[in-house]
Write a protein that holds these residues in place. Structure first.
Motif, PDB file in Angstrom:
ATOM      1  N   PRO A 173       1.226  -1.211  -0.294  1.00  0.00           N
ATOM      2  CA  PRO A 173      -0.119  -0.219   0.226  1.00  0.00           C
ATOM      3  C   PRO A 173       1.239   0.914   0.065  1.00  0.00           C
ATOM      4  CG  PRO A 173      -0.751  -1.346   1.556  1.00  0.00           C
ATOM      5  CD  PRO A 173       0.887  -2.317   1.359  1.00  0.00           C
ATOM      6  N   PHE A 174       0.476   2.212  -0.720  1.00  0.00           N
ATOM      7  CA  PHE A 174       1.516   3.211  -0.730  1.00  0.00           C
ATOM      8  C   PHE A 174       0.546   4.336  -0.831  1.00  0.00           C
ATOM      9  CE2 PHE A 174       4.956   2.890  -4.133  1.00  0.00           C
ATOM     10  CZ  PHE A 174       5.788   1.824  -3.515  1.00  0.00           C
ATOM     11  N   HIS A 175      -0.726   4.555  -1.495  1.00  0.00           N
ATOM     12  CA  HIS A 175      -1.294   5.870  -0.717  1.00  0.00           C
ATOM     13  C   HIS A 175      -2.664   5.281   0.104  1.00  0.00           C
ATOM     14  CE1 HIS A 175       1.043   7.283  -4.992  1.00  0.00           C
ATOM     15  NE2 HIS A 175       1.828   6.942  -3.039  1.00  0.00           N
ATOM     16  N   LYS A 176      -3.065   6.362   0.239  1.00  0.00           N
ATOM     17  CA  LYS A 176      -4.292   6.297   1.587  1.00  0.00           C
ATOM     18  C   LYS A 176      -5.133   7.547   0.881  1.00  0.00           C
ATOM     19  CE  LYS A 176      -4.021   7.572   5.438  1.00  0.00           C
ATOM     20  NZ  LYS A 176      -3.439   7.404   6.881  1.00  0.00           N
ATOM     21  N   TYR A 177      -6.655   7.010   0.355  1.00  0.00           N
ATOM     22  CA  TYR A 177      -7.910   7.748   0.511  1.00  0.00           C
ATOM     23  C   TYR A 177      -9.287   7.722   0.861  1.00  0.00           C
ATOM     24  CZ  TYR A 177      -4.880   8.282  -4.098  1.00  0.00           C
ATOM     25  OH  TYR A 177      -3.593   8.784  -5.012  1.00  0.00           O
ATOM     26  N   TYR A 181      -6.473   1.922   0.678  1.00  0.00           N
ATOM     27  CA  TYR A 181      -4.891   1.902  -0.117  1.00  0.00           C
ATOM     28  C   TYR A 181      -5.601   1.823  -1.448  1.00  0.00           C
ATOM     29  CZ  TYR A 181      -4.641  -2.791   0.612  1.00  0.00           C
ATOM     30  OH  TYR A 181      -4.257  -4.412   0.292  1.00  0.00           O
ATOM     31  N   VAL A 182      -4.640   2.839  -1.955  1.00  0.00           N
ATOM     32  CA  VAL A 182      -3.857   2.093  -3.405  1.00  0.00           C
ATOM     33  C   VAL A 182      -2.285   1.287  -3.031  1.00  0.00           C
ATOM     34  CG1 VAL A 182      -3.981   3.102  -5.730  1.00  0.00           C
ATOM     35  CG2 VAL A 182      -5.144   3.520  -4.430  1.00  0.00           C
ATOM     36  N   THR A 183      -1.907   0.555  -4.042  1.00  0.00           N
ATOM     37  CA  THR A 183      -0.837   0.612  -4.079  1.00  0.00           C
ATOM     38  C   THR A 183       0.638   0.696  -5.115  1.00  0.00           C
ATOM     39  OG1 THR A 183      -1.195  -1.391  -5.617  1.00  0.00           O
ATOM     40  CG2 THR A 183      -1.082  -2.051  -3.904  1.00  0.00           C
ATOM     41  N   ALA A 184       1.124   0.841  -5.868  1.00  0.00           N
ATOM     42  CA  ALA A 184       2.272   1.074  -7.063  1.00  0.00           C
ATOM     43  C   ALA A 184       1.418   0.989  -7.835  1.00  0.00           C
ATOM     44  CB  ALA A 184       3.354   1.032  -7.153  1.00  0.00           C
ATOM     45  N   PHE A 185       0.850  -0.332  -7.935  1.00  0.00           N
ATOM     46  CA  PHE A 185       0.785  -1.373  -9.144  1.00  0.00           C
ATOM     47  C   PHE A 185      -0.764  -0.856  -9.714  1.00  0.00           C
ATOM     48  CE2 PHE A 185      -2.956  -4.653 -10.501  1.00  0.00           C
ATOM     49  CZ  PHE A 185      -1.888  -5.078 -11.399  1.00  0.00           C
ATOM     50  N   GLY A 186      -1.780   0.243  -8.395  1.00  0.00           N
ATOM     51  CA  GLY A 186      -2.815   0.403  -8.815  1.00  0.00           C
ATOM     52  C   GLY A 186      -2.800   1.475  -9.223  1.00  0.00           C
ATOM     53  N   GLU A 187      -1.856   2.513  -8.551  1.00  0.00           N
ATOM     54  CA  GLU A 187      -1.481   3.651  -8.833  1.00  0.00           C
ATOM     55  C   GLU A 187      -0.982   4.285 -10.646  1.00  0.00           C
ATOM     56  OE1 GLU A 187      -2.475   6.351  -7.973  1.00  0.00           O
ATOM     57  OE2 GLU A 187      -2.486   6.639  -5.784  1.00  0.00           O
ATOM     58  N   GLN A 188      -0.489   3.101 -11.220  1.00  0.00           N
ATOM     59  CA  GLN A 188       0.140   2.724 -12.825  1.00  0.00           C
ATOM     60  C   GLN A 188      -0.655   2.747 -13.092  1.00  0.00           C
ATOM     61  OE1 GLN A 188       2.796   3.093 -13.665  1.00  0.00           O
ATOM     62  NE2 GLN A 188       5.167   2.603 -12.021  1.00  0.00           N
ATOM     63  N   ILE A 292       7.913   0.409 -11.440  1.00  0.00           N
ATOM     64  CA  ILE A 292       6.394   0.181 -10.868  1.00  0.00           C
ATOM     65  C   ILE A 292       6.784   1.200  -9.875  1.00  0.00           C
ATOM     66  CG2 ILE A 292       7.956  -1.677  -9.337  1.00  0.00           C
ATOM     67  CD1 ILE A 292       4.105  -1.765 -10.610  1.00  0.00           C
ATOM     68  N   ASP A 293       7.761   1.919  -8.378  1.00  0.00           N
ATOM     69  CA  ASP A 293       7.853   2.802  -7.572  1.00  0.00           C
ATOM     70  C   ASP A 293       7.307   3.888  -8.460  1.00  0.00           C
ATOM     71  OD1 ASP A 293      10.069   2.477  -8.785  1.00  0.00           O
ATOM     72  OD2 ASP A 293      10.967   2.079  -6.540  1.00  0.00           O
ATOM     73  N   ASN A 294       7.543   4.508  -9.213  1.00  0.00           N
ATOM     74  CA  ASN A 294       8.000   5.802  -9.289  1.00  0.00           C
ATOM     75  C   ASN A 294       6.598   6.206  -9.951  1.00  0.00           C
ATOM     76  OD1 ASN A 294       8.419   8.191 -10.535  1.00  0.00           O
ATOM     77  ND2 ASN A 294       9.632   7.769 -12.674  1.00  0.00           N
ATOM     78  N   VAL A 295       5.899   6.629  -9.103  1.00  0.00           N
ATOM     79  CA  VAL A 295       4.154   6.887  -9.233  1.00  0.00           C
ATOM     80  C   VAL A 295       3.830   8.241  -8.214  1.00  0.00           C
ATOM     81  CG1 VAL A 295       3.371   4.686  -9.848  1.00  0.00           C
ATOM     82  CG2 VAL A 295       3.503   5.092  -7.292  1.00  0.00           C
ATOM     83  N   SER A 297       0.359  10.575  -6.074  1.00  0.00           N
ATOM     84  CA  SER A 297      -0.949  10.216  -5.707  1.00  0.00           C
ATOM     85  C   SER A 297      -1.616  11.032  -7.017  1.00  0.00           C
ATOM     86  CB  SER A 297      -0.888  10.475  -4.428  1.00  0.00           C
ATOM     87  OG  SER A 297      -0.670  12.593  -4.235  1.00  0.00           O
ATOM     88  N   GLU A 298      -2.703  11.006  -6.757  1.00  0.00           N
ATOM     89  CA  GLU A 298      -4.142  11.307  -7.918  1.00  0.00           C
ATOM     90  C   GLU A 298      -3.654  12.697  -8.101  1.00  0.00           C
ATOM     91  OE1 GLU A 298      -7.981  10.071  -7.160  1.00  0.00           O
ATOM     92  OE2 GLU A 298      -7.378   8.263  -7.433  1.00  0.00           O
ATOM     93  N   ASN A 299      -2.970  13.354  -7.777  1.00  0.00           N
ATOM     94  CA  ASN A 299      -3.619  15.143  -7.257  1.00  0.00           C
ATOM     95  C   ASN A 299      -2.356  15.159  -8.357  1.00  0.00           C
ATOM     96  OD1 ASN A 299      -2.941  14.102  -4.066  1.00  0.00           O
ATOM     97  ND2 ASN A 299      -4.273  16.314  -4.562  1.00  0.00           N
ATOM     98  N   TYR A 300      -1.515  14.866  -8.259  1.00  0.00           N
ATOM     99  CA  TYR A 300      -0.731  15.041  -9.226  1.00  0.00           C
ATOM    100  C   TYR A 300      -0.231  14.225 -11.172  1.00  0.00           C
ATOM    101  CZ  TYR A 300       1.411  16.612  -5.148  1.00  0.00           C
ATOM    102  OH  TYR A 300       2.034  17.422  -4.190  1.00  0.00           O
ATOM    103  N   VAL A 301      -1.284  13.069 -10.645  1.00  0.00           N
ATOM    104  CA  VAL A 301      -1.049  12.654 -12.299  1.00  0.00           C
ATOM    105  C   VAL A 301      -1.263  13.140 -13.466  1.00  0.00           C
ATOM    106  CG1 VAL A 301      -2.505  10.735 -13.924  1.00  0.00           C
ATOM    107  CG2 VAL A 301      -1.791  10.115 -10.995  1.00  0.00           C
ATOM    108  N   GLU A 302      -1.972  14.583 -13.650  1.00  0.00           N
ATOM    109  CA  GLU A 302      -1.967  14.925 -14.868  1.00  0.00           C
ATOM    110  C   GLU A 302      -0.930  15.425 -15.112  1.00  0.00           C
ATOM    111  OE1 GLU A 302      -5.819  16.971 -16.126  1.00  0.00           O
ATOM    112  OE2 GLU A 302      -6.712  16.094 -14.129  1.00  0.00           O
TER     113      GLU A 302
END
Length: 508
Positions: A173-177, A181-188, A292-295, A297-302
């Motif tokens: 688990p990397f990020h908490k919403y 939680y969301v993993t690095a896999f999920g953020e990719q 995989i680990d270079n992710v 959180s959603e605020n910065y994805v765009e």
């Protein structure tokens, strides 16, 4: 040289005696260090785009992408073990029954531990760990603080608990919403929807350890509905493993074959360079490569996705010119004017210093895979960077070079490395098809001399191991390469668990 038993082992690995003999020759002869001429820098091997140029390239990608096959390729076989190194040391060194936790955490060598414990509630896995602990110890809150901390780390890392120590980094688990939680896999997956999707479908390929494939598939089943509903994109995911036939044999410090207690050869995975085989097995017009680990959180994805579009636009722009030149060279007896134009393009756009003369040699330079490499300003992070290199034939080219490829005992080389202004974050946009739309055989564009030899141990005995040319350095040495500066926001690896406390990993 080989016993019947060894020959059988070699064949079972998909290798040949000749290949093992070739590897032994490398051990005995050694591998030449890279010959650094100078570090690449802005306007000297590294391009920087104005905001207007970035927008033009991003728009070009947006205009072209629905006519292209896109793929995101994510090396994801790494275990999370190294993320938790100082937590392992805590379990080894702290004795809850004897040590006072507050005194223990005041020691200078434990400053990372103090940061971790002071910020526990900010980690995405905290609620998960705490919930498991409370099931096991209903009176947990009555325990001494040191014991609570000790049990928390045990529950996180060990097999009797959540077993993060043996979990792929991509599934921690990397990020908490909120409560989730969301993993690095999920953020990719989420990030891919912003730049690697066409007709509402994103294709991703993960290279994983064979024993972890089921875990990734299970996690995808758990989050598929959520991420597809959120992004309005469908995800097609494929997996592959590092091939056994890319393993290399271990040797003794004297460069003889190492045999274990049973008289068997010891084979070892040959580093991320082995993934060239996996990359060669996938096909698309544009392949995005990212660890995989270079992710974020959603605020910065765009913001991150926009930079990917810029790099992909640069690739498309370059390809159009290269393909047009190839077609002209193949269609007519080229004029002196055309040859001069192509030579200037190779020098200026592809940063190739030793420009060949003549139609056939120019074609050979143009008919290569292309990669656009995002590079970031040097932050002192360990790893490779962009350098101008001179090969054994005297040819000059810009390459990504790992520090292990550079002779640190050579004062001149060391000085050049210390002047490096930029770092390789593994942010690659690859064009792997030729002007006819046919896939290149990427194995033909690798530099077999760019691997390295490392010292390891096996059951307490010293051995030497051979790593293949790294995927983004030696394995791509003979690609056409362009370096582009990208913002630091695009580089957010998680090397240690405390990196998850950085702003980009803390959703707002």
């Amino acid at each position: 040289m080989f016993t019947e038993k060894n020959i059988q082992q070699i064949q079972n690995h998909g290798l040949s005696e000749a290949e093992i003999e070739r590897q032994l020759a490398i051990f005995r002869n050694g591998i030449l260090y890279a010959n650094v001429v100078e570090p690449a820098s802005v306007n000297n091997g590294i391009e920087v785009f104005s905001e207007k140029e970035q927008q033009r390239l991003a728009n070009l990608f947006e205009a072209e992408k629905d006519n292209l096959e896109l793929l995101k390729f994510v090396p994801a076989s790494g275990a999370a073990t190294r993320m938790f190194k100082f937590l392992h040391q805590f379990l080894e060194n702290f004795k809850p029954e004897n040590d006072a936790i507050d005194v223990f955490l005041q020691k200078e060598e434990n400053k990372n531990l103090k940061i971790f414990f002071d910020s526990m509630s900010n980690f995405a896995f905290s609620t998960l760990v705490k919930g498991k602990l409370e099931e096991k110890y209903p009176d947990l809150e009555n325990f001494e603080k040191g014991k609570r901390y000790y049990l928390f780390i045990q529950e996180m890392l060990e097999e009797t608990g959540l077993n993060f120590n043996n979990t792929p980094k991509g599934l921690v688990p990397f990020h908490k919403y909120g409560e989730n939680y969301v993993t690095a896999f999920g953020e990719q997956l989420y990030e891919a929807a912003f730049y690697a999707a066409t007709y509402d479908t994103a294709n991703l390929h993960f290279t994983v350890s064979e024993g972890h494939e089921k875990k990734f598939k299970k996690r995808f089943d758990e989050v598929k509905h959520i991420v597809e509903e959120k992004t309005e994109v469908r995800f097609k995911i494929s997996y592959s493993f590092q091939k056994k036939e890319t393993d290399t044999v271990a040797v003794t410090p004297e460069n003889d074959l190492f045999l274990d207690e049973k008289g068997d050869l010891l084979f070892r995975p040959s580093g991320h360079g082995a993934l060239l085989e996996n990359l060669n097995d996938v096909d698309a017009d544009i392949i995005f490569i990212k660890n995989i680990d270079n992710v974020v959180s959603e605020n910065y994805v765009e913001t991150v996705a926009y930079q990917k579009k810029v790099l992909a636009g640069k690739l498309i722009s370059l390809q159009k010119k290269i393909f047009r030149f190839i077609e002209k060279l193949n269609a007519e007896n080229p004029s002196e004017e055309l040859l001069n134009e192509i030579e200037s393009f190779i020098s200026e756009a592809l940063n190739i210093k030793n420009i060949p003369i003549g139609k056939d040699k120019l074609l050979k330079v143009l008919e290569r895979p292309i990669r656009i490499c995002g590079v970031v300003e040097n932050t002192g992070a360990p790893g490779g960077g962009p350098f101008l290199i001179k090969d054994k034939n005297g040819n000059l080219s810009y390459q990504i070079v790992e520090m292990s490829q550079i002779d640190s005992n050579n004062p001149q080389q060391k000085q050049l490395v210390e002047k490096a202004t930029h770092f390789n974050p593994v942010d690659l946009i690859c064009g792997v098809r030729n002007y006819k739309g046919e896939k290149f055989n990427l194995l033909k564009f690798s530099d077999p001399d760019a691997g390295f030899i490392s010292k390891k141990s096996y059951h307490g005995k010293s051995i030497k191991a051979l790593e293949l040319p790294g995927l983004w350095n030696g394995a791509m040495a003979n690609w056409n390469t362009v370096f582009v500066e990208v913002p630091l926001i695009t580089f957010n690896p998680v090397k240690t668990v405390n990196d998850l406390l950085n702003e980009v990993h803390q959703p707002k």
